[in-house]
Design an enzyme around this catalytic site. Structure first.
Site, PDB file in Angstrom:
ATOM      1  N   GLU A  39      40.854  39.116  47.420  1.00 14.94           N
ATOM      2  CA  GLU A  39      42.011  39.999  47.613  1.00 14.94           C
ATOM      3  C   GLU A  39      41.570  41.423  47.925  1.00 14.94           C
ATOM      4  OE1 GLU A  39      45.096  39.327  47.992  1.00 14.94           O
ATOM      5  OE2 GLU A  39      44.940  37.196  47.550  1.00 14.94           O
ATOM      6  N   GLN A  44      43.477  45.646  53.957  1.00 12.56           N
ATOM      7  CA  GLN A  44      43.156  46.382  55.205  1.00 12.56           C
ATOM      8  C   GLN A  44      42.074  45.711  56.049  1.00 12.56           C
ATOM      9  OE1 GLN A  44      42.680  48.949  52.367  1.00 12.56           O
ATOM     10  NE2 GLN A  44      44.470  50.207  52.674  1.00 12.56           N
ATOM     11  N   LEU A  82      32.909  47.284  56.378  1.00  7.40           N
ATOM     12  CA  LEU A  82      34.299  46.918  56.033  1.00  7.40           C
ATOM     13  C   LEU A  82      35.209  48.147  55.931  1.00  7.40           C
ATOM     14  CD1 LEU A  82      34.604  44.136  53.293  1.00  7.40           C
ATOM     15  CD2 LEU A  82      35.589  44.186  55.567  1.00  7.40           C
ATOM     16  N   TYR A 122      50.748  43.805  43.612  1.00  3.35           N
ATOM     17  CA  TYR A 122      50.555  42.638  44.468  1.00  3.35           C
ATOM     18  C   TYR A 122      49.293  41.863  44.046  1.00  3.35           C
ATOM     19  CZ  TYR A 122      48.475  39.891  48.039  1.00  3.35           C
ATOM     20  OH  TYR A 122      47.842  38.856  48.649  1.00  3.35           O
ATOM     21  N   ASP A 140      53.896  41.034  49.641  1.00  2.00           N
ATOM     22  CA  ASP A 140      53.087  41.796  50.591  1.00  2.00           C
ATOM     23  C   ASP A 140      53.874  41.917  51.906  1.00  2.00           C
ATOM     24  OD1 ASP A 140      52.927  39.309  51.745  1.00  2.00           O
ATOM     25  OD2 ASP A 140      50.766  39.368  52.072  1.00  2.00           O
TER      26      ASP A 140
END
Ligand code: SF4
Length: 352
Positions: A39, A44, A82, A122, A140
């Site tokens: 998660e 993003q 990332l 979330y 989400d």
């Protein structure tokens, strides 16, 4: 929707998911550490990019202890490429916290998970539902989109009130005994079927329940404050009275106030003078013959969430022999209260 229908939607989504889901590595585990890792990586980040990073992290740090015992630089290096490096730093410090405070056992209570650094509502709901099947609904971007379309919800998703509305609805719809799979299913459905652009409505198992689809307004949802454009509309209402009778019309189009009654209406592109009004087609359709006397009564402005209605009310005298189209309902004036009307019409009728 009633309870059975809530469960029907859930079972439609779960059936769809069982056939269409992507085989992703974090779906084959109930280990909360691995679910958390996936998660955080996927925030993003596109799934195809996240996939490789997830595998790298699992290979290098298969347990939360190994992650906690690593050097921070090492973790950041593995994260390289990332972006949003605060995610990696939170991951690392939270791993240490879990080892120190929970003996390396990932907490299972929603509120404890929510208290961990870098974990919001979330992610906490995703972890406890996927790992422990606890009844917390995830909300989400995919879930906002799917629910806003199926229920044609005009509430913007980017303000506090809208978020509460969607959270509450997601909890009501959640199949509590299958929370994990229900949550996976609705998110995957949003990713693959009910996509932001060109959703596959023609071949959608939820289309019979979907209000946005029925109204032909799928692209309108989800509503965002930034996106909402206000539209001005000009309604000319005719209060036609003959003796003890008056006329009403039922709104049947897929538009505001569908199913409600109102006075006979001619909508125009802009505000019109009396003379202009008598020349427009809608007026001539309504009063095809005879000497019509139109008297301006009042004007009202009525603000809806995405439209502002400028309504002008006219009283009309018609010759006794003029036939009004049968689509207009001739009713006794004293019975007008029996008909459901919009707030705008109610204000006018009440003022009279
Ligand atoms: S009918 Fe279209 S908009 Fe409605 S749920 Fe299905 S894919 Fe989404």
């Amino acid at each position: 929707m009633r309870m059975e229908e809530d469960l029907r939607l859930s079972s439609i989504l779960i059936d769809w998911y069982n056939i269409n889901k992507r085989d992703l590595p974090w779906r084959n585990t109930t280990d909360p550490y691995l679910i958390w890792l996936s998660e955080v990586i996927l925030q993003q980040t596109r799934v195809d990019q996240g996939y490789a990073y997830f595998n790298k992290f699992v290979e290098t740090y298969p347990t939360v202890e190994l992650l906690a015992n690593a050097e921070e630089d090492e973790v950041l290096k593995l994260w390289q490429g990332l972006g949003y490096y605060s995610r990696a730093r939170n991951l690392y410090s939270t791993a240490k916290f879990i080892v120190n405070e929970y003996n390396g056992v990932f907490p299972s209570e929603y509120k404890d998970v929510l208290n961990l650094k870098g974990i919001g509502e979330y992610t906490a709901a995703a972890i406890v539902s996927f790992a422990y099947n606890q009844p917390y609904a995830v909300v989400d971007g995919n879930v906002y989109r799917v629910l806003s379309r199926i229920f044609a919800i005009d509430e913007p998703i980017d303000n506090g009130r809208g978020k509460r509305v969607f959270n509450e609805l997601a909890m009501v719809l959640l199949d509590k005994s299958n929370a994990g799979i229900h949550n996976q299913a609705i998110m995957e459905f949003g990713s693959l079927q009910c996509t932001p652009v060109s959703p596959n409505c023609a071949d959608c198992p939820a289309s019979t329940l979907c209000l946005a689809y029925a109204q032909g307004e799928v692209s309108r949802y989800p509503v965002k404050i930034g996106k909402v454009k206000n539209r001005n509309r000009y309604f000319n209402y005719f209060d036609i009275r003959v003796g003890d009778f008056m006329y009403l019309h039922k709104r049947t189009d897929k538009d505001i106030w569908q199913g409600l009654y109102e006075l006979p209406l001619v909508e125009s592109e802009r505000s019109l003078t009396n003379d202009e009004l008598c020349g427009v087609k809608g007026f001539r359709d309504l009063f095809p013959t005879g000497e019509i006397r139109v008297r301006h009564i009042t004007q009202m402005k009525h603000v809806l969430s995405h439209q502002t209605i400028y309504a002008t009310f006219y009283q009309v005298e018609i010759p006794g022999n003029l036939l009004i189209d049968e689509k207009y309902l001739k009713i006794k004036i004293e019975e007008v209260d029996l008909y459901p009307v919009s707030r705008l019409s109610h204000k006018y009728l009440e003022a009279l």
